[in-house]
Design an enzyme around this catalytic site. Sequence first.
Site, PDB file in Angstrom:
ATOM      1  CD  GLU A  24      -2.587   1.625   2.192  1.00 13.11           C
ATOM      2  OE1 GLU A  24      -3.409   2.534   2.022  1.00 13.11           O
ATOM      3  OE2 GLU A  24      -2.102   1.349   3.294  1.00 13.11           O
ATOM      4  CG  LEU A  53      -5.245  -0.137   3.824  1.00 12.60           C
ATOM      5  CD1 LEU A  53      -5.956   1.109   4.332  1.00 12.60           C
ATOM      6  CD2 LEU A  53      -5.152  -1.163   4.927  1.00 12.60           C
ATOM      7  CD  GLU A  55      -2.318  -4.424   6.294  1.00 14.98           C
ATOM      8  OE1 GLU A  55      -3.463  -4.893   6.451  1.00 14.98           O
ATOM      9  OE2 GLU A  55      -2.066  -3.217   6.295  1.00 14.98           O
ATOM     10  CG  PHE A  78       3.589   1.648  10.683  1.00 16.65           C
ATOM     11  CD1 PHE A  78       4.633   2.326  11.311  1.00 16.65           C
ATOM     12  CD2 PHE A  78       2.807   2.341   9.773  1.00 16.65           C
ATOM     13  CE1 PHE A  78       4.878   3.660  11.028  1.00 16.65           C
ATOM     14  CE2 PHE A  78       3.052   3.672   9.496  1.00 16.65           C
ATOM     15  CZ  PHE A  78       4.086   4.337  10.117  1.00 16.65           C
ATOM     16  CG  ASP A  79       5.866  -2.308  14.101  1.00 18.06           C
ATOM     17  OD1 ASP A  79       4.760  -1.823  14.421  1.00 18.06           O
ATOM     18  OD2 ASP A  79       6.939  -1.707  14.236  1.00 18.06           O
ATOM     19  CE1 TYR A  83       2.283  -8.347  14.886  1.00 11.77           C
ATOM     20  CE2 TYR A  83       0.845  -6.890  16.111  1.00 11.77           C
ATOM     21  CZ  TYR A  83       2.084  -7.433  15.906  1.00 11.77           C
ATOM     22  OH  TYR A  83       3.141  -7.072  16.704  1.00 11.77           O
ATOM     23  CG  HIS A 124       1.894   3.680  13.963  1.00  7.45           C
ATOM     24  ND1 HIS A 124       0.623   3.624  14.467  1.00  7.45           N
ATOM     25  CD2 HIS A 124       1.776   4.122  12.698  1.00  7.45           C
ATOM     26  CE1 HIS A 124      -0.231   4.023  13.537  1.00  7.45           C
ATOM     27  NE2 HIS A 124       0.438   4.323  12.439  1.00  7.45           N
TER      28      HIS A 124
END
Lengths: 322, 393
Positions: A24, A53, A55, A78-79, A83, A124
Amino acid sequence: MAGALNAALADALADDPRVLVFGEDVAALGGVFRVTDGLAQRFGETRVFDTPLAESGIVGTAIGMAMNGLVPVVEMQFDAFAYPAFEQITSHLAKLHNRTRGKVALPVVVRVPFGGGIGGVEHHCDSSEAYYTHTPGLRVVAPGTPADAYLLLRQAIACPDPVIFLEPKRRYWSRESAELTTNGPGIDSAAIRRAGTDVTLIGYGGTVGTVLDAAEAATAEGWDVEVIDLRSLSPFDDATVSASVRRTGRAVVVHEASRFGGYGAEVVARLTEQCFHYLQAPILRVTGLDIPYPPPKLEQHHLPDVDRILDAIARLQWDDHV
Amino acid sequence: MNGRRSDETVEQVRPGTAHRERDAAVTTAATDAARIEGLLPSQTPLQLIDPQGRPTAGHGALPPPEALRRLYRDMVVGRRFDTQATALTKQGRLAVYPSSRGQEACEVGAALAMREQDWLFPTYRDSVAIVSRSVDPIEVLCLLRGEWHCGYDPYEHRVAPQCTPLATNTLHAVGLAHAARLKGEDTIAVVLLGDGASSEGDTHEALNFAGVWNAPVVFLVQNNGYAISVPLAKQTAAPSLAYKGIGYGVRSVLIDGNDPAVVYASVREAVEGAAAGGGPTLIEAITYRMEAHTNADDASRYRADAEVQRWLARDPLTRLETYLREHDLLDDERAAAVQAEAEEFAASVRERMNQDDELDPAELFEHVYARPTAQLVAQRQELLAELGNQEDA
């Protein structure tokens, strides 16, 4: 470091027509951290493109593309945003090679900006490495310097195994002049960033800079500190790290992630098994607290810093420092 | 059939085309209405042959006789294979087997409608489809036999490993199909999923990606009424599962999944449309699983016998057989020959499954990474030493 990563992506795209970059905001915007800046313009939107959008969709489609001979390099923004892709990563990206008796290889790189120190708000700043390193079939790497960011990303893209590529956010803007080259330690290897004789400090990703600063500060206290940058969290470079700890007899493992069940526990366990009779003191961990990542104005209490590392070194049973 | 957008079947196949097309579409209400109409499924399931074996009027052309006879043959063999596999669980030869009895029209219809260069993405219940795709039945049963996770080479017949987590294979299919377009290959993907999987997030992400990318993918939802024990009414409030495509701009079709002719024709049309650049299709096939979820399940706890009996009367095999006989495409001799072929197939499966292959524990370490890691090399030596010591003792 962001520039080094950008150069690595550009060079990989130029060298191998099978390489794709998607996720994204990676195209027109160039990524929220600008790591993919200019790539879509240079290589076109069939090689570098924005996705919806989603993941799980990004990783799941990357798996299908790799099954069909392409080499996807995908970005999780971001990390903690990664998930939703966890099932695709653990159940399929990590296992398809195994499930098919080696018939299907998945040379996919999942880039995950990780860790804190940038004043980010919740979700974040996670350090999610332990989730990935606990999964057989994945390689997990984290560069600590700009030069190594280039080298490791080129190695990750060339690797036939899936690689979780953890980028330390706080190092994106670190400015160190460095020659970008594909010559250097292999993707499985740790690197000794500073030689020393008294104690081995072990860090990776965002803590490499902190550990080097701590080593410098320790000199004033009379300690000659060796610094190891792990680079590869999975597999772990037992040879390099054990040899160092056997030389020094003392070790401290430093990471931002929470301590309990964290990656440092694995490092300490391996070193204890391999170096017990060489140790002068228990191996200590300096880590984040066992709390969800704190709000920005309190994150300094969570993150390992030079003082905490020096305190840990002081606790390593030095007869002459008591 | 129900109206593929004929003017769009040869549209440009570059990524992003569908998006620009949609941007343009929102500017005119008339185009919008036509587009929505093109995505909508019919109110009732399409049928080409009714449960009594009679051709239905007005739903389109029947597949050619040769295709119908091949469907019949593969369905008879498929059902016999399914019965044999169920029997093998009772003998302890298979750890578990999820029967697809009653769903043969979907299994075989989908497999035969595909072209050789297309990829099938099956789930754990789709062994019959994989067999119909010419994969060695012993290799198909490898997973359920407990000898390895996937027993066949996915590239040999273009069949992905059977997928146990629900809906995750939908995204793999979209990725593979999109990659094929990027590479300029004439390859599409058919992904099989069930009514339960239609509730999983990955199905929605896959439909959305497929719509945005105009990817050549066919989603075939085999709606067999139950996700293990949970009935459709507790699965969705949608008028039909086919409606799940519309929100993503994916053309959606509702068909009778116990009619082999309509399954074959619908999948074939969707495959050809996708190959011509027409993008993805979602097909909901209404069918029924006659057996329990697996041999370990007790279906009598959640569904009434009367319901099962009603569906037995809709048996897809009987329906096709009646049609073929009434149209002189099948006689007793030919039916007996097909039955004998199925018996031979089952006997061969039985015989080969009675052999205990020797498994190599060292193989456990061989396929974890393409490049072996030092840790696994060390663990391999430990295990082999342990096994050597056991032998010495």
